[in-house]
Scaffold this motif. Sequence first.
Motif, PDB file in Angstrom:
ATOM      1  N   MET A 116       0.828  -1.205   0.000  1.00 54.46           N
ATOM      2  CA  MET A 116       0.000   0.000   0.000  1.00 54.46           C
ATOM      3  C   MET A 116       0.866   1.259   0.000  1.00 54.46           C
ATOM      4  SD  MET A 116      -2.978   1.215   2.685  1.00 54.46           S
ATOM      5  CE  MET A 116      -1.861   1.367   4.083  1.00 54.46           C
ATOM      6  N   ASN A 117       1.909   1.263   0.822  1.00 52.02           N
ATOM      7  CA  ASN A 117       2.780   2.437   0.906  1.00 52.02           C
ATOM      8  C   ASN A 117       3.543   2.674  -0.391  1.00 52.02           C
ATOM      9  OD1 ASN A 117       1.987   3.039   3.539  1.00 52.02           O
ATOM     10  ND2 ASN A 117       3.554   1.714   4.444  1.00 52.02           N
ATOM     11  N   ARG A 118       3.915   1.592  -1.065  1.00 51.06           N
ATOM     12  CA  ARG A 118       4.588   1.732  -2.365  1.00 51.06           C
ATOM     13  C   ARG A 118       3.643   2.343  -3.398  1.00 51.06           C
ATOM     14  NH1 ARG A 118       7.194  -3.930  -3.966  1.00 51.06           N
ATOM     15  NH2 ARG A 118       7.473  -2.794  -5.928  1.00 51.06           N
ATOM     16  N   LEU A 119       2.400   1.867  -3.402  1.00 47.81           N
ATOM     17  CA  LEU A 119       1.427   2.397  -4.367  1.00 47.81           C
ATOM     18  C   LEU A 119       1.103   3.858  -4.068  1.00 47.81           C
ATOM     19  CD1 LEU A 119      -1.044  -0.623  -4.741  1.00 47.81           C
ATOM     20  CD2 LEU A 119       0.793   0.062  -6.285  1.00 47.81           C
ATOM     21  N   LYS A 120       0.969   4.193  -2.780  1.00 49.02           N
ATOM     22  CA  LYS A 120       0.717   5.595  -2.408  1.00 49.02           C
ATOM     23  C   LYS A 120       1.860   6.489  -2.886  1.00 49.02           C
ATOM     24  CE  LYS A 120      -2.342   5.373   1.624  1.00 49.02           C
ATOM     25  NZ  LYS A 120      -2.432   5.511   3.097  1.00 49.02           N
ATOM     26  N   ALA A 121       3.085   6.014  -2.711  1.00 45.44           N
ATOM     27  CA  ALA A 121       4.269   6.790  -3.123  1.00 45.44           C
ATOM     28  C   ALA A 121       4.284   6.992  -4.640  1.00 45.44           C
ATOM     29  CB  ALA A 121       5.544   6.087  -2.668  1.00 45.44           C
ATOM     30  N   ALA A 122       3.639   6.077  -5.363  1.00 41.59           N
ATOM     31  CA  ALA A 122       3.578   6.175  -6.827  1.00 41.59           C
ATOM     32  C   ALA A 122       2.412   7.040  -7.294  1.00 41.59           C
ATOM     33  CB  ALA A 122       3.482   4.780  -7.440  1.00 41.59           C
ATOM     34  N   GLY A 123       1.674   7.634  -6.340  1.00 41.19           N
ATOM     35  CA  GLY A 123       0.589   8.542  -6.694  1.00 41.19           C
ATOM     36  C   GLY A 123      -0.749   7.863  -6.941  1.00 41.19           C
ATOM     37  N   ILE A 124      -0.892   6.618  -6.499  1.00 42.37           N
ATOM     38  CA  ILE A 124      -2.139   5.875  -6.689  1.00 42.37           C
ATOM     39  C   ILE A 124      -3.006   6.029  -5.437  1.00 42.37           C
ATOM     40  CG2 ILE A 124      -3.118   3.548  -7.004  1.00 42.37           C
ATOM     41  CD1 ILE A 124      -0.340   2.952  -8.479  1.00 42.37           C
ATOM     42  N   ARG A 125      -4.303   6.250  -5.640  1.00 46.53           N
ATOM     43  CA  ARG A 125      -5.242   6.388  -4.508  1.00 46.53           C
ATOM     44  C   ARG A 125      -5.617   4.985  -4.023  1.00 46.53           C
ATOM     45  NH1 ARG A 125      -6.771  10.108  -8.311  1.00 46.53           N
ATOM     46  NH2 ARG A 125      -8.641   8.992  -9.027  1.00 46.53           N
ATOM     47  N   VAL A 126      -5.084   4.587  -2.889  1.00 45.10           N
ATOM     48  CA  VAL A 126      -5.213   3.200  -2.430  1.00 45.10           C
ATOM     49  C   VAL A 126      -5.595   3.163  -0.954  1.00 45.10           C
ATOM     50  CG1 VAL A 126      -2.716   3.116  -2.008  1.00 45.10           C
ATOM     51  CG2 VAL A 126      -3.986   0.977  -2.227  1.00 45.10           C
ATOM     52  N   LYS A 127      -6.398   2.144  -0.600  1.00 43.82           N
ATOM     53  CA  LYS A 127      -6.760   1.902   0.799  1.00 43.82           C
ATOM     54  C   LYS A 127      -6.646   0.412   1.081  1.00 43.82           C
ATOM     55  CE  LYS A 127      -9.949   5.762   1.545  1.00 43.82           C
ATOM     56  NZ  LYS A 127     -11.353   6.145   1.811  1.00 43.82           N
ATOM     57  N   MET A 128      -6.538   0.073   2.361  1.00 41.60           N
ATOM     58  CA  MET A 128      -6.509  -1.332   2.771  1.00 41.60           C
ATOM     59  C   MET A 128      -7.630  -1.577   3.768  1.00 41.60           C
ATOM     60  SD  MET A 128      -3.376  -3.592   4.377  1.00 41.60           S
ATOM     61  CE  MET A 128      -3.416  -2.963   6.052  1.00 41.60           C
TER      62      MET A 128
END
Length: 281
Positions: A116-128
């Motif tokens: 999740m943290n990797r995807l957030k850092a890539a600018g993707i809107r993500v939740k778990m």
Amino acid sequence: VKGRKTDKEKFSGAEATYTVECMMHDKKALQAGTSHYFGDGFATAFDITFTGEDNKPHHPFQTSWGVSTRLIGGVIMTHGDNNGLVLPPRIAPTQVIIIPVAQHKEGVIEANEAVMNRLKAAGIRVKMDASKQSAGWKFAEYEMKGVPLRLEMGPKDMEKNQCVLVRRDNGEKSFVSLDNIEEAVKTMLDAVQQGLYDKAKKNLDENTYACSTVEEVKEKMSTQGGFAKTMWCGDEACELKMKEIAGVSSRCIPLEQEHLGDVCPVCGKPAKHMVYWGVAY
């Protein structure tokens, strides 16, 4: 379909109304977004003034925009299915939902959080969702909410350095390496976006047809629905006659005009515009 409303269908008091007419999945039209040009009519009526460079009061020329809840309704009715919302990734509040599998086992939550943290850092809107609800409940919940991608990862996936990605638009599952998860997610979100557009465009194209008579419009509407496009003389009487006989209202005079003939299908007089007709919400 981008176009201008006829005088009968435009906003009362406006000089011109421009519209986006969208075809829903049931082939009905939705006036999804409008902008109205008022000139200085309303400003004069309500005595709205501003002080100009000449230091004298002037009536402003005004516009009014209706681009809000109707567009949201259009998204819901164009892309939604029996499981709930289907949101295009570009406007989805959450683009990816992460569902840890067998989350009670050691390290699973932490591994999912790292992704999740990797995807957030890539600018993707993500939740778990690490709640105690069952995996099946979570799958149904986020399908209903229209989240474009679901990411699942459990102990077996962790051993293989992979995760599962599930597309909301078609249910397709893919096993993806965690080495390049950011690129894989972005590529898949683009694919979902394009897939939704292509499906909606196909629905519009396959259910839009040129007609040359009122009877042809009536027959097509009763059997197929969708949009009929014909020439039109510009007379409101013919517009009303089309509604009376074929049960359709004018949707817009499209900005991109086509030449479908020289005469109005209702009265036979010389045509001025090409018009889209349909049954609207």
